[in-house]
Design a protein around this motif. Sequence first.
Motif, PDB file in Angstrom:
ATOM      1  N   GLY A 168       0.531  -1.152  -0.012  1.00 30.82           N
ATOM      2  CA  GLY A 168       0.003   0.121   0.122  1.00 30.82           C
ATOM      3  C   GLY A 168       0.825   1.420  -0.091  1.00 30.82           C
ATOM      4  N   TRP A 169       2.229   1.154  -0.660  1.00 31.99           N
ATOM      5  CA  TRP A 169       2.835   2.401  -0.451  1.00 31.99           C
ATOM      6  C   TRP A 169       2.318   3.436  -1.579  1.00 31.99           C
ATOM      7  CZ3 TRP A 169       8.855   0.905  -0.581  1.00 31.99           C
ATOM      8  CH2 TRP A 169       8.923   0.398   0.501  1.00 31.99           C
ATOM      9  N   GLN A 170       2.385   4.647  -1.053  1.00 35.42           N
ATOM     10  CA  GLN A 170       1.812   5.615  -2.288  1.00 35.42           C
ATOM     11  C   GLN A 170       2.804   5.701  -3.424  1.00 35.42           C
ATOM     12  OE1 GLN A 170       1.270   9.528   0.040  1.00 35.42           O
ATOM     13  NE2 GLN A 170       0.521  10.454  -2.024  1.00 35.42           N
ATOM     14  N   ASP A 171       2.090   5.889  -4.241  1.00 36.93           N
ATOM     15  CA  ASP A 171       2.720   6.043  -5.602  1.00 36.93           C
ATOM     16  C   ASP A 171       3.594   7.495  -5.483  1.00 36.93           C
ATOM     17  OD1 ASP A 171       3.263   7.304  -8.488  1.00 36.93           O
ATOM     18  OD2 ASP A 171       2.277   5.511  -8.918  1.00 36.93           O
ATOM     19  N   GLN A 172       4.690   7.355  -5.871  1.00 36.29           N
ATOM     20  CA  GLN A 172       5.872   8.506  -5.821  1.00 36.29           C
ATOM     21  C   GLN A 172       5.652   9.563  -6.731  1.00 36.29           C
ATOM     22  OE1 GLN A 172       8.285   8.858  -3.422  1.00 36.29           O
ATOM     23  NE2 GLN A 172       6.996   7.239  -2.517  1.00 36.29           N
ATOM     24  N   GLY A 173       4.678   9.338  -7.891  1.00 36.19           N
ATOM     25  CA  GLY A 173       4.355  10.425  -8.922  1.00 36.19           C
ATOM     26  C   GLY A 173       5.323  10.310 -10.056  1.00 36.19           C
ATOM     27  N   LEU A 174       4.706  10.988 -11.091  1.00 36.62           N
ATOM     28  CA  LEU A 174       5.544  10.861 -12.429  1.00 36.62           C
ATOM     29  C   LEU A 174       6.840  11.638 -12.270  1.00 36.62           C
ATOM     30  CD1 LEU A 174       4.960  10.581 -15.417  1.00 36.62           C
ATOM     31  CD2 LEU A 174       3.930  12.614 -15.615  1.00 36.62           C
ATOM     32  N   ALA A 175       6.687  12.797 -11.604  1.00 35.77           N
ATOM     33  CA  ALA A 175       8.323  13.601 -11.393  1.00 35.77           C
ATOM     34  C   ALA A 175       9.258  12.527 -10.822  1.00 35.77           C
ATOM     35  CB  ALA A 175       8.233  14.656 -10.538  1.00 35.77           C
ATOM     36  N   PHE A 176       8.873  11.581 -10.033  1.00 42.04           N
ATOM     37  CA  PHE A 176       9.892  10.568  -9.474  1.00 42.04           C
ATOM     38  C   PHE A 176      10.300   9.567 -10.411  1.00 42.04           C
ATOM     39  CE2 PHE A 176      10.829   6.626  -7.468  1.00 42.04           C
ATOM     40  CZ  PHE A 176      11.822   6.982  -6.508  1.00 42.04           C
ATOM     41  N   ASP A 177       9.262   8.903 -11.239  1.00 41.67           N
ATOM     42  CA  ASP A 177       9.500   8.262 -12.559  1.00 41.67           C
ATOM     43  C   ASP A 177      10.576   8.783 -13.524  1.00 41.67           C
ATOM     44  OD1 ASP A 177       7.819   6.451 -11.626  1.00 41.67           O
ATOM     45  OD2 ASP A 177       6.121   6.823 -12.935  1.00 41.67           O
ATOM     46  N   VAL A 178      10.382  10.139 -13.803  1.00 36.85           N
ATOM     47  CA  VAL A 178      11.459  10.797 -14.340  1.00 36.85           C
ATOM     48  C   VAL A 178      12.700  10.914 -14.109  1.00 36.85           C
ATOM     49  CG1 VAL A 178      11.791  13.170 -15.694  1.00 36.85           C
ATOM     50  CG2 VAL A 178       9.472  12.106 -15.561  1.00 36.85           C
ATOM     51  N   GLY A 179      12.905  11.251 -12.871  1.00 31.92           N
ATOM     52  CA  GLY A 179      13.918  11.283 -12.077  1.00 31.92           C
ATOM     53  C   GLY A 179      14.760  10.024 -11.950  1.00 31.92           C
ATOM     54  N   VAL A 180      14.113   8.858 -11.647  1.00 34.38           N
ATOM     55  CA  VAL A 180      15.092   7.478 -11.599  1.00 34.38           C
ATOM     56  C   VAL A 180      15.267   7.262 -12.836  1.00 34.38           C
ATOM     57  CG1 VAL A 180      13.935   6.967  -9.297  1.00 34.38           C
ATOM     58  CG2 VAL A 180      12.859   6.241 -11.418  1.00 34.38           C
ATOM     59  N   HIS A 181      14.494   7.414 -13.919  1.00 31.21           N
ATOM     60  CA  HIS A 181      14.808   7.304 -15.245  1.00 31.21           C
ATOM     61  C   HIS A 181      15.979   8.105 -15.778  1.00 31.21           C
ATOM     62  CE1 HIS A 181      10.987   5.095 -16.121  1.00 31.21           C
ATOM     63  NE2 HIS A 181      11.611   4.413 -17.195  1.00 31.21           N
ATOM     64  N   VAL A 182      16.251   9.257 -15.399  1.00 35.96           N
ATOM     65  CA  VAL A 182      17.446  10.318 -15.822  1.00 35.96           C
ATOM     66  C   VAL A 182      18.588   9.410 -15.106  1.00 35.96           C
ATOM     67  CG1 VAL A 182      18.581  12.413 -15.380  1.00 35.96           C
ATOM     68  CG2 VAL A 182      16.206  12.255 -16.199  1.00 35.96           C
ATOM     69  N   GLY A 183      18.499   8.954 -13.756  1.00 35.73           N
ATOM     70  CA  GLY A 183      19.747   8.782 -12.980  1.00 35.73           C
ATOM     71  C   GLY A 183      20.057   7.180 -13.651  1.00 35.73           C
TER      72      GLY A 183
END
Length: 274
Positions: free
Chosen positions: A38-53
């Motif tokens: 039940g962890w809250q979704d970190q959001g679209l910006a987080f997805d972009v960030g980890v992809h950049v990483g």
Amino acid sequence: MSPSDWIHTVLLAVLQGLTEFLPISSSAHLILPSQLFGWQDQGLAFDVGVHVGTLAAVVYYFRREVTQLSGAWLCSCRGSRSAEGDLAWLVLFATLPAILAGFMLNGLVDQFGRSILVIAATTLVFGVLLGWADSHRTERLSTSSLGLKDALLIGVAQAVALIPGTSRSGATITAALMLGYDRQTAARFSFLLSIPVILGAGTLKGLELYQAGDDAHWLAIALGTLVAGLSALACIHLFLKWLDRIGMRPFVIYRLVLGVLLLAVYFIWPEGVA
């Protein structure tokens, strides 16, 4: 953000960094925490960030190859052919199936592919295929043997990995091993293929983020990007260093255990699914 949110950010970034390049499916591991705990979704910006990483990590690790392939590709566009230029074209051609599949099937995958049952099934099936391919490998071919037909077949395997639980690296390495390539060639070509795919996925998510005007917690995004990049860099280095020694068996065993546990959660303990 609460302390638990920061912990979740770090853990999800580590998961992304490790599983993007290991043959165990990054998409599945990022979906499962919200499904199971039940962890809250970190959001679209987080997805972009980890992809950049993760993109920064693979480009940095293969910086010499990327520089050589990019230069050779530009030279090939002016009529000067070379082995590096041919390989660059093969990477681009092998990326086409994933691009086409992404445009045509993205909605279906989001609608039907994110359930625990689907992830369990793909984790098991493609884990067995990876184990079979590794145990029956011939290793008669290397990078110099790679041609358009084989590159496209590996690219089709990468497109299949749009289904969560399949694993992009696992599918491409499996296909390359089945075609007769040695482990190092299979892994390195898989990692080179990840560059345009991660770049494309990150760009699309970035456009979605821009259009949505997401009010993100940028310090958390920066932390996630850094952690994902560092964990991905360590993962690539250790995976290639230990690959010939340990093979694919540890990852196959992990996938089989994980798949069985997910089936147990789904059928025996359904109340454990958030």
